[in-house]
Design a protein around this motif. Structure first.
Motif, PDB file in Angstrom:
ATOM      1  N   ALA A   1       0.821  -1.221   0.000  1.00  0.00           N
ATOM      2  CA  ALA A   1       0.000   0.000   0.000  1.00  0.00           C
ATOM      3  C   ALA A   1       0.850   1.263   0.000  1.00  0.00           C
ATOM      4  CB  ALA A   1      -0.930  -0.005   1.214  1.00  0.00           C
ATOM      5  N   ASN A   2       2.078   1.155   0.507  1.00  0.00           N
ATOM      6  CA  ASN A   2       2.976   2.313   0.574  1.00  0.00           C
ATOM      7  C   ASN A   2       4.063   2.272  -0.507  1.00  0.00           C
ATOM      8  OD1 ASN A   2       2.461   4.065   3.236  1.00  0.00           O
ATOM      9  ND2 ASN A   2       1.994   1.910   3.671  1.00  0.00           N
ATOM     10  N   GLY A   3       3.798   1.482  -1.563  1.00  0.00           N
ATOM     11  CA  GLY A   3       4.697   1.457  -2.705  1.00  0.00           C
ATOM     12  C   GLY A   3       6.004   0.721  -2.478  1.00  0.00           C
ATOM     13  N   LEU A   4       6.061  -0.156  -1.468  1.00  0.00           N
ATOM     14  CA  LEU A   4       7.282  -0.904  -1.170  1.00  0.00           C
ATOM     15  C   LEU A   4       7.161  -2.342  -1.693  1.00  0.00           C
ATOM     16  CD1 LEU A   4       7.774   0.275   2.527  1.00  0.00           C
ATOM     17  CD2 LEU A   4       8.990   1.125   0.505  1.00  0.00           C
ATOM     18  N   ASP A   5       8.292  -2.993  -1.839  1.00  0.00           N
ATOM     19  CA  ASP A   5       8.306  -4.378  -2.315  1.00  0.00           C
ATOM     20  C   ASP A   5       7.713  -5.298  -1.251  1.00  0.00           C
ATOM     21  OD1 ASP A   5       8.810  -6.720  -3.646  1.00  0.00           O
ATOM     22  OD2 ASP A   5      10.923  -6.804  -3.073  1.00  0.00           O
ATOM     23  N   GLY A   6       6.775  -6.160  -1.663  1.00  0.00           N
ATOM     24  CA  GLY A   6       6.135  -7.053  -0.692  1.00  0.00           C
ATOM     25  C   GLY A   6       6.669  -8.468  -0.707  1.00  0.00           C
ATOM     26  N   SER A   7       7.582  -8.780  -1.635  1.00  0.00           N
ATOM     27  CA  SER A   7       8.106 -10.149  -1.724  1.00  0.00           C
ATOM     28  C   SER A   7       8.963 -10.473  -0.510  1.00  0.00           C
ATOM     29  CB  SER A   7       8.930 -10.317  -3.005  1.00  0.00           C
ATOM     30  OG  SER A   7       9.997  -9.388  -3.051  1.00  0.00           O
ATOM     31  N   GLY A   8       8.749 -11.664   0.033  1.00  0.00           N
ATOM     32  CA  GLY A   8       9.500 -12.096   1.212  1.00  0.00           C
ATOM     33  C   GLY A   8       8.868 -11.685   2.523  1.00  0.00           C
ATOM     34  N   TYR A   9       7.750 -10.957   2.466  1.00  0.00           N
ATOM     35  CA  TYR A   9       7.057 -10.513   3.675  1.00  0.00           C
ATOM     36  C   TYR A   9       5.703 -11.227   3.757  1.00  0.00           C
ATOM     37  CZ  TYR A   9      10.701  -7.056   3.250  1.00  0.00           C
ATOM     38  OH  TYR A   9      11.921  -6.452   3.121  1.00  0.00           O
ATOM     39  N   CYS A  10       4.990 -11.055   4.871  1.00  0.00           N
ATOM     40  CA  CYS A  10       3.765 -11.846   5.015  1.00  0.00           C
ATOM     41  C   CYS A  10       2.635 -11.072   5.667  1.00  0.00           C
ATOM     42  CB  CYS A  10       4.055 -13.122   5.806  1.00  0.00           C
ATOM     43  SG  CYS A  10       4.228 -12.884   7.581  1.00  0.00           S
ATOM     44  N   ASP A  11       1.431 -11.621   5.494  1.00  0.00           N
ATOM     45  CA  ASP A  11       0.216 -11.073   6.099  1.00  0.00           C
ATOM     46  C   ASP A  11      -0.464 -12.108   6.989  1.00  0.00           C
ATOM     47  OD1 ASP A  11       0.100  -8.433   5.263  1.00  0.00           O
ATOM     48  OD2 ASP A  11      -0.794  -8.932   3.327  1.00  0.00           O
ATOM     49  N   VAL A  12       0.295 -13.056   7.514  1.00  0.00           N
ATOM     50  CA  VAL A  12      -0.290 -14.103   8.359  1.00  0.00           C
ATOM     51  C   VAL A  12      -0.895 -13.477   9.611  1.00  0.00           C
ATOM     52  CG1 VAL A  12       0.242 -16.108   9.796  1.00  0.00           C
ATOM     53  CG2 VAL A  12       1.219 -15.923   7.508  1.00  0.00           C
ATOM     54  N   THR A  13      -2.130 -13.842   9.890  1.00  0.00           N
ATOM     55  CA  THR A  13      -2.863 -13.264  11.021  1.00  0.00           C
ATOM     56  C   THR A  13      -2.281 -13.727  12.349  1.00  0.00           C
ATOM     57  OG1 THR A  13      -4.876 -13.316   9.675  1.00  0.00           O
ATOM     58  CG2 THR A  13      -5.157 -13.013  12.047  1.00  0.00           C
ATOM     59  N   SER A  14      -2.231 -12.820  13.322  1.00  0.00           N
ATOM     60  CA  SER A  14      -1.809 -13.195  14.681  1.00  0.00           C
ATOM     61  C   SER A  14      -2.808 -14.201  15.238  1.00  0.00           C
ATOM     62  CB  SER A  14      -1.731 -11.958  15.574  1.00  0.00           C
ATOM     63  OG  SER A  14      -0.773 -11.054  15.083  1.00  0.00           O
ATOM     64  N   ILE A  15      -2.315 -15.057  16.141  1.00  0.00           N
ATOM     65  CA  ILE A  15      -3.164 -16.124  16.686  1.00  0.00           C
ATOM     66  C   ILE A  15      -3.131 -16.065  18.208  1.00  0.00           C
ATOM     67  CG2 ILE A  15      -1.241 -17.750  16.464  1.00  0.00           C
ATOM     68  CD1 ILE A  15      -4.934 -18.706  16.123  1.00  0.00           C
ATOM     69  N   CYS A  16      -4.317 -16.123  18.849  1.00  0.00           N
ATOM     70  CA  CYS A  16      -4.337 -16.110  20.309  1.00  0.00           C
ATOM     71  C   CYS A  16      -4.073 -17.520  20.849  1.00  0.00           C
ATOM     72  CB  CYS A  16      -5.661 -15.560  20.845  1.00  0.00           C
ATOM     73  SG  CYS A  16      -7.123 -16.273  20.120  1.00  0.00           S
ATOM     74  N   GLU A  17      -3.541 -17.580  22.046  1.00  0.00           N
ATOM     75  CA  GLU A  17      -3.032 -18.828  22.609  1.00  0.00           C
ATOM     76  C   GLU A  17      -4.121 -19.888  22.760  1.00  0.00           C
ATOM     77  OE1 GLU A  17      -0.086 -20.208  26.276  1.00  0.00           O
ATOM     78  OE2 GLU A  17      -1.199 -18.320  26.423  1.00  0.00           O
ATOM     79  N   TRP A  18      -5.307 -19.490  23.207  1.00  0.00           N
ATOM     80  CA  TRP A  18      -6.351 -20.481  23.481  1.00  0.00           C
ATOM     81  C   TRP A  18      -6.766 -21.230  22.208  1.00  0.00           C
ATOM     82  CZ3 TRP A  18     -11.108 -20.649  21.208  1.00  0.00           C
ATOM     83  CH2 TRP A  18     -11.614 -19.493  20.642  1.00  0.00           C
ATOM     84  N   LYS A  19      -6.650 -20.558  21.035  1.00  0.00           N
ATOM     85  CA  LYS A  19      -7.030 -21.214  19.783  1.00  0.00           C
ATOM     86  C   LYS A  19      -6.070 -22.353  19.438  1.00  0.00           C
ATOM     87  CE  LYS A  19      -9.437 -17.316  17.630  1.00  0.00           C
ATOM     88  NZ  LYS A  19      -9.472 -16.383  16.475  1.00  0.00           N
ATOM     89  N   LEU A  20      -4.809 -22.224  19.811  1.00  0.00           N
ATOM     90  CA  LEU A  20      -3.842 -23.298  19.569  1.00  0.00           C
ATOM     91  C   LEU A  20      -4.185 -24.529  20.407  1.00  0.00           C
ATOM     92  CD1 LEU A  20      -0.615 -21.104  19.467  1.00  0.00           C
ATOM     93  CD2 LEU A  20      -1.623 -22.324  17.527  1.00  0.00           C
ATOM     94  N   ASP A  21      -4.529 -24.294  21.700  1.00  0.00           N
ATOM     95  CA  ASP A  21      -4.977 -25.412  22.540  1.00  0.00           C
ATOM     96  C   ASP A  21      -6.253 -26.038  21.984  1.00  0.00           C
ATOM     97  OD1 ASP A  21      -3.393 -25.682  25.271  1.00  0.00           O
ATOM     98  OD2 ASP A  21      -3.477 -23.542  24.818  1.00  0.00           O
ATOM     99  N   PHE A  22      -7.167 -25.182  21.543  1.00  0.00           N
ATOM    100  CA  PHE A  22      -8.439 -25.633  20.986  1.00  0.00           C
ATOM    101  C   PHE A  22      -8.210 -26.509  19.758  1.00  0.00           C
ATOM    102  CE2 PHE A  22     -12.301 -24.095  18.375  1.00  0.00           C
ATOM    103  CZ  PHE A  22     -13.057 -25.203  18.753  1.00  0.00           C
ATOM    104  N   MET A  23      -7.333 -26.068  18.860  1.00  0.00           N
ATOM    105  CA  MET A  23      -7.057 -26.839  17.643  1.00  0.00           C
ATOM    106  C   MET A  23      -6.407 -28.176  17.963  1.00  0.00           C
ATOM    107  SD  MET A  23      -5.886 -24.135  14.650  1.00  0.00           S
ATOM    108  CE  MET A  23      -4.924 -22.999  15.642  1.00  0.00           C
ATOM    109  N   LEU A  24      -5.390 -28.188  18.860  1.00  0.00           N
ATOM    110  CA  LEU A  24      -4.703 -29.443  19.154  1.00  0.00           C
ATOM    111  C   LEU A  24      -5.633 -30.426  19.852  1.00  0.00           C
ATOM    112  CD1 LEU A  24      -2.238 -31.211  19.094  1.00  0.00           C
ATOM    113  CD2 LEU A  24      -1.393 -30.066  21.144  1.00  0.00           C
ATOM    114  N   LYS A  25      -6.444 -29.953  20.781  1.00  0.00           N
ATOM    115  CA  LYS A  25      -7.397 -30.856  21.440  1.00  0.00           C
ATOM    116  C   LYS A  25      -8.370 -31.457  20.426  1.00  0.00           C
ATOM    117  CE  LYS A  25      -7.388 -28.630  25.989  1.00  0.00           C
ATOM    118  NZ  LYS A  25      -8.175 -27.885  26.982  1.00  0.00           N
ATOM    119  N   SER A  26      -8.804 -30.632  19.479  1.00  0.00           N
ATOM    120  CA  SER A  26      -9.731 -31.127  18.448  1.00  0.00           C
ATOM    121  C   SER A  26      -9.052 -32.178  17.585  1.00  0.00           C
ATOM    122  CB  SER A  26     -10.205 -29.954  17.574  1.00  0.00           C
ATOM    123  OG  SER A  26     -10.869 -28.985  18.350  1.00  0.00           O
TER     124      SER A  26
END
Length: 597
Positions: free
Chosen positions: A373-398
Motif C-alpha cells: 500500500a505504501n509502494g514498497l516491495d512485498g516479496s519475502g514478507y507476510c500477512d499471516v494473522t496473529s493467533i491467540c493462545e487459546w485457539k492453539l490449545d483448541f485446535m490441538l485438542k480437536s
C-alpha cells in the motif's frame, strides 16, 4: 639462419629453429605423476631419464633445472608446487624453453594450458610438448595445443566418472573411507578395503556415551565441552581440548549408532577438485556397518530430534537458536519461514492474562499489505494473522479427539511398558550403571594387557605395574557395586512402585484433554511444527514415531486429515472454561493435519 631471421621480424621465434651449436637454448624439464603409487613413481623416474636422453639429440640445449610434481592431479595447476615454481623462475628469465613429455603432463585443463602457454610466451619462454610435437610459439602451436588439451580434459572427465562409479560400488559394499581417526573406534584393516572395520576402544567409547547422556539430560554443547575438560576426557587428536564444535560433530555422527555415512561432501568439479561439505543432511546416505555400535540407534534418533528443535532452517543452512521456555513458540513457524513472538493481548475481567503470537517478520518489517500500500516491495514478507493462545490449545485438542480415541488406555499400556523396563533403565542411567561399564572396560584392558605381554610387546616390569593398577581399581569398583547391590535388595521394590506412581501421575496429567491448557510435554512429544498461512489454514505436523530422527523437512510428511472448526464449536469450548466469544469477531479455523511418512 635465413628462416630464423625472417621469424625474428615477426615477434617470438620458436626454439625449434635454433639448431646450431652456438645458438644456445636454456632449457628446463617438467614431469608429473598424479598418484603416489609405486608404479606411477617409477614412471616419473623413467620420464626424468628420458628427458636426459633428449639432451644428446640437441647439443645446443643447456639444462637449467628439472621441475617435478608427485601425487598431484593435472587439473589443478595452482596446487602443483613444482609447476608454480617453474612459472616463477620463467618470469625471472632463467630459461628459454620448457620441455615436457605431453600435454596431459603439463595440464589436463584446457584453460590452464592456454593461459600458461600464453603467459610464458609473453615472458619469452616456449613450451615444447615432445610426444605431441607441439611448439607453443609456432603459428599453429596454439590451435594444436587447444585440441590436445581438450582431449586431455575429456580424459580427465572420463577418469572422474570412473572414480564416481567405483565409489558408488564401494558404498554398496559398505567400504569405510578415511583413516579411522574417530574417537571411540580403532580402524582394523582387512585384506581388501571392503573388509575394513572398526573395533570399539572402550575407554574412549565411554566418553561418547557420556556426551550423549549429558545432552539428553538437557545440557548444552558448551556445557558438555566444559564438563569433558573437567573430567579430563581425551579427544581424538587434541588431548583434552574440547569445544562446542567437537561435541556437535560427535552428536551428528551416526557412525556411533553403527552406520557408515556417505555424501557428506562432494567435489564441485573434476577440473578444480574443490571439496565442499554438504549442508543438507537429507542428502546423506547411511549404510549399516559391519562394526558394533557404541550407542543404541534409538539414542541417536532421540538426540537428532532434540537437536532439530534447537535450530531454525534458513536458505543458507541451519542456524542455532536458544530453546524457548514457551510451549508454542517452540513449534510455531510462519509460512514465510520466521518464528513467532509472544505478547500479552489483554487481561480478562477475571484477571486472567490472554496472550497471542505474531510473526517476527511483521514485527520487524511491517505487514506485506502495508508495504504494498505504501509502494514498497512485498516479496519475502507476510500477512499471516496473529493467533491467540487459546485457539492453539483448541485446535490441538480437536485434532487429538479425532485421532486419539482412548487416552486412558494408552496411559495404561505405557505404564506397563515402563514398569517392565524400569530397573534395567535405572541401572544404565545411574552411578551404578557407570560403575558396571567401568568394570567391563577394566576387564577388557586387563585382557589386552595380557595379550601384549604374551606377544612380548611390553616388558615384564611394565606389565606388573599396569596389572597392579588395574586390579586395584577393579577391587574399588567391585566394592562399590556390592554396596549398591545391598541397597537395591532393600529399596528396589519401594523405589519401583514409588517411581511408577509418579510417572503415572505425570502421564495422566499430560494426557488429560479436559484441562484448559495442554501439557508442555505432550506438545513437545507429538507436535513437530505448526505453520499458520496467509490463506487462513493452520498446518499441524505431528510425529507418528517419537523415535524418528530428522531435522524438520516438509517432504517427510503426508496429509492425514483436514477439517474446520466453526463458531458454535469454539463457543462451546470457551464456555466450559468460563469464557465467551463474539460471533462478529470469529473466523472459522481451517486445519490440515500432517503425519510423518
Amino acid at each position: 639462419m635465413g628462416d630464423l631471421t625472417m621469424k625474428m621480424l615477426h615477434g617470438n621465434v620458436s626454439n625449434k629453429y635454433r639448431t646450431l651449436q652456438n645458438d644456445k637454448v636454456r632449457v628446463c624439464f617438467y614431469g608429473r605423476v598424479s598418484t603416489q603409487h609405486e608404479a606411477q613413481m617409477n614412471a616419473l623416474e623413467n620420464q626424468m631419464q628420458w628427458y636426459e636422453s633428449i639432451l644428446s639429440d640437441h647439443p645446443n640445449w643447456e639444462k637449467i633445472n628439472v621441475y617435478v610434481d608427485r601425487g598431484i592431479t593435472g587439473t589443478q595447476a595452482k596446487k602443483r608446487q613444482g609447476f608454480m615454481s617453474m612459472i616463477e623462475d620463467a618470469s625471472k628469465g632463467m630459461f628459454d624453453l620448457i620441455c615436457t613429455r605431453e600435454v596431459s603432463r603439463f595440464a589436463r585443463n584446457t584453460l590452464d594450458s592456454l593461459n600458461y602457454t600464453r603467459e610464458l610466451k609473453k615472458m619469452g619462454v616456449e613450451v615444447f610438448f615432445y610426444n605431441d610435437n607441439i611448439w607453443s610459439c609456432e603459428n599453429d602451436g596454439e590451435l594444436r595445443l587447444t585440441i590436445m588439451s581438450a582431449m586431455s580434459q575429456e580424459e580427465s572427465r572420463h577418469i572422474s566418472d570412473r572414480v564416481l562409479a567405483g565409489q558408488s560400488i564401494s558404498r554398496q559394499k559398505g567400504v569405510l573411507y578415511g583413516n579411522g581417526n574417530i574417537l571411540g573406534y580403532r580402524l582394523v584393516r582387512g585384506k581388501t578395503s571392503s573388509e575394513n572395520t572398526y573395533e570399539i576402544v572402550e575407554e574412549d567409547a565411554e566418553t561418547i556415551r557420556m556426551i550423549y547422556d549429558f545432552y539428553l539430560e538437557g545440557m548444552g554443547v558448551k556445557a558438555i565441552a566444559a564438563k569433558m575438560q573437567e573430567l579430563h576426557r581425551e579427544t581424538a587428536r587434541s588431548g583434552c581440548k574440547w569445544d562446542a564444535t567437537k561435541i556437535l560433530r560427535i552428536l551428528d555422527n551416526k557412525t556411533y549408532a553403527g552406520y557408515i555415512g556417505y555424501h557428506k561432501s562432494h567435489t564441485t568439479s573434476y577440473l578444480d577438485h574443490t571439496r565442499v561439505a554438504v549442508k543438507d543432511r537429507s542428502r546423506y546416505e547411511y549404510v549399516k556397518g559391519n562394526f558394533p555400535p557404541i550407542i543404541p540407534e534409538e539414542t541417536w534418533n532421540r538426540v537428532q530430534r532434540l537437536k532439530g528443535k534447537k535450530v531454525t532452517p534458513l536458505e543458507q543452512g541451519l542456524s542455532g537458536k536458544k530453546r524457548s521456555d514457551d510451549r508454542w513458540i517452540r513449534v510455531l513457524v510462519c509460512e514465510c519461514g520466521r518464528t513467532f513472538h509472544k505478547y500479552k493481548w489483554r487481561v480478562n475481567q477475571s484477571g486472567e492474562e490472554c496472550c497471542g503470537y505474531t510473526c517476527w517478520n511483521q514485527i520487524n518489517n511491517r505487514k506485506k499489505s502495508y508495504r504494498i500500500a505504501n509502494g514498497l516491495d512485498g516479496s519475502g514478507y507476510c500477512d499471516v494473522t496473529s493467533i491467540c493462545e487459546w485457539k492453539l490449545d483448541f485446535m490441538l485438542k480437536s485434532i487429538l479427539h479425532r485421532i486419539w480415541s482412548n487416552p486412558k488406555e494408552t496411559v495404561k499400556v505405557l505404564i506397563g511398558s515402563i514398569a517392565d523396563d524400569y530397573v534395567q533403565e535405572q541401572e544404565s542411567s545411574t552411578e551404578q550403571g557407570r560403575l558396571k561399564r567401568e568394570h567391563d572396560r577394566l576387564k577388557c584392558r586387563m585382557e589386552r594387557l595380557l595379550d601384549m605381554r604374551l606377544d612380548n610387546k611390553i616388558e615384564e616390569s611394565q606389565f606388573t605395574v599396569k596389572q597392579s593398577q588395574i586390579q586395584e581399581r577393579m577391587a574399588e569398583v567391585e566394592e562399590k557395586l556390592k554396596i549398591y547391590a545391598q541397597q537395591d535388595t532393600k529399596e528396589s521394590t519401594e523405589d519401583v512402585s514409588g517411581t511408577i506412581a509418579r510417572v503415572t501421575e505425570v502421564l495422566e496429567n499430560a494426557c488429560d484433554l479436559n484441562r484448559k491448557k495442554i501439557d508442555d510435554k505432550l506438545i513437545d512429544t507429538l507436535v513437530e511444527r505448526v505453520t499458520p498461512t496467509e490463506a487462513g489454514i493452520y498446518r499441524w505436523y505431528l510425529n507418528s514415531d517419537i523415535q524418528e530422527a530428522a531435522v524438520f523437512a516438509e517432504k517427510d510428511y503426508i496429509l492425514y486429515d483436514t477439517f474446520r472448526l466453526s463458531f458454535e464449536e469454539a463457543k462451546a469450548y470457551r464456555k466450559q472454561y468460563g469464557n465467551f466469544i463474539r460471533k462478529n469477531q470469529w473466523k472459522d479455523l481451517n486445519i490440515e493435519v500432517y503425519i510423518r511418512k
